[in-house]
Write a protein that holds these residues in place. Structure first.
Motif, PDB file in Angstrom:
ATOM      1  N   PRO A  40      -1.827   9.379   2.977  1.00 29.55           N
ATOM      2  CA  PRO A  40      -1.508   8.726   2.244  1.00 29.55           C
ATOM      3  C   PRO A  40       0.227  10.096   1.424  1.00 29.55           C
ATOM      4  O   PRO A  40      -0.301  11.133   1.778  1.00 29.55           O
ATOM      5  CB  PRO A  40      -1.699   9.184  -0.076  1.00 29.55           C
ATOM      6  N   ILE A  41       0.953   9.499   1.429  1.00 26.03           N
ATOM      7  CA  ILE A  41       2.408  10.015   1.254  1.00 26.03           C
ATOM      8  C   ILE A  41       2.626  10.291   0.039  1.00 26.03           C
ATOM      9  O   ILE A  41       3.141   9.259  -0.894  1.00 26.03           O
ATOM     10  CB  ILE A  41       3.399   9.680   2.427  1.00 26.03           C
ATOM     11  N   ARG A  42       3.106  11.536  -0.814  1.00 28.17           N
ATOM     12  CA  ARG A  42       4.092  11.518  -1.851  1.00 28.17           C
ATOM     13  C   ARG A  42       5.184  11.977  -1.871  1.00 28.17           C
ATOM     14  O   ARG A  42       5.803  12.898  -1.002  1.00 28.17           O
ATOM     15  CB  ARG A  42       3.410  12.268  -3.343  1.00 28.17           C
ATOM     16  N   VAL A 100       1.007  -1.094   0.672  1.00 28.53           N
ATOM     17  CA  VAL A 100       0.315  -0.198   0.160  1.00 28.53           C
ATOM     18  C   VAL A 100       0.915   0.468  -0.416  1.00 28.53           C
ATOM     19  O   VAL A 100       2.078   0.893   0.340  1.00 28.53           O
ATOM     20  CB  VAL A 100      -0.409  -0.197   0.914  1.00 28.53           C
ATOM     21  N   VAL A 101       0.009   2.298  -0.216  1.00 26.73           N
ATOM     22  CA  VAL A 101       0.990   3.278  -0.765  1.00 26.73           C
ATOM     23  C   VAL A 101       1.330   4.031   0.833  1.00 26.73           C
ATOM     24  O   VAL A 101      -0.225   3.769   2.241  1.00 26.73           O
ATOM     25  CB  VAL A 101       0.007   4.523  -0.912  1.00 26.73           C
ATOM     26  N   PHE A 153      -3.912  11.829  -2.414  1.00 25.76           N
ATOM     27  CA  PHE A 153      -2.085  11.286  -3.334  1.00 25.76           C
ATOM     28  C   PHE A 153      -2.644   9.508  -3.323  1.00 25.76           C
ATOM     29  O   PHE A 153      -1.848   8.787  -3.114  1.00 25.76           O
ATOM     30  CB  PHE A 153      -1.189  11.100  -2.482  1.00 25.76           C
ATOM     31  N   ALA A 154      -3.430   9.449  -2.683  1.00 26.65           N
ATOM     32  CA  ALA A 154      -3.914   7.596  -2.743  1.00 26.65           C
ATOM     33  C   ALA A 154      -3.915   6.982  -3.536  1.00 26.65           C
ATOM     34  O   ALA A 154      -3.899   7.619  -5.303  1.00 26.65           O
ATOM     35  CB  ALA A 154      -5.860   7.761  -1.642  1.00 26.65           C
ATOM     36  N   ALA A 155      -3.916   5.885  -3.361  1.00 22.47           N
ATOM     37  CA  ALA A 155      -3.496   4.779  -4.390  1.00 22.47           C
ATOM     38  C   ALA A 155      -4.804   5.102  -5.857  1.00 22.47           C
ATOM     39  O   ALA A 155      -6.011   4.926  -5.408  1.00 22.47           O
ATOM     40  CB  ALA A 155      -3.552   3.388  -4.665  1.00 22.47           C
ATOM     41  N   GLN A 156      -4.195   5.075  -7.137  1.00 28.88           N
ATOM     42  CA  GLN A 156      -6.450   5.517  -7.788  1.00 28.88           C
ATOM     43  C   GLN A 156      -6.721   4.128  -8.714  1.00 28.88           C
ATOM     44  O   GLN A 156      -6.004   3.209  -8.870  1.00 28.88           O
ATOM     45  CB  GLN A 156      -5.404   6.265  -8.824  1.00 28.88           C
TER      46      GLN A 156
END
Length: 77
Positions: free
Chosen positions: A54-56, A28-29, A74-77
């Motif tokens: 979420p972290i980028r 996961v992110v 920045f969550a997973a798409q």
């Protein structure tokens, strides 16, 4: 994404993320969690994966400097 310049050497920063491995081998992110970490007897830390932001993370293409930002976008798409 907008272009970000490295504050150390002024090279281009490349967007990415630091993966987090979860139970069962899933990926996961990584997320930012408010407060101090709390130990859990069964899971290492007390938390749920739905908490946090979420972290980028940006990596400098010149010197390797890392800079991270936490944002729900920045969550997973």
């Amino acid at each position: 994404d907008t272009t970000i310049t490295c504050p150390k050497c002024q090279s281009k920063m490349l967007p990415g993320f630091i993966p987090d491995i979860i139970h069962g081998g899933g990926v996961v992110v990584g997320t930012w969690q408010e407060g101090r970490p709390r130990k859990s007897f069964w899971r290492g830390l007390k938390m749920t994966y739905n908490d946090g932001l979420p972290i980028r993370t940006y990596c400098c293409s010149g010197c390797g400097y890392l800079e991270s930002y936490a944002d729900k976008r920045f969550a997973a798409q």
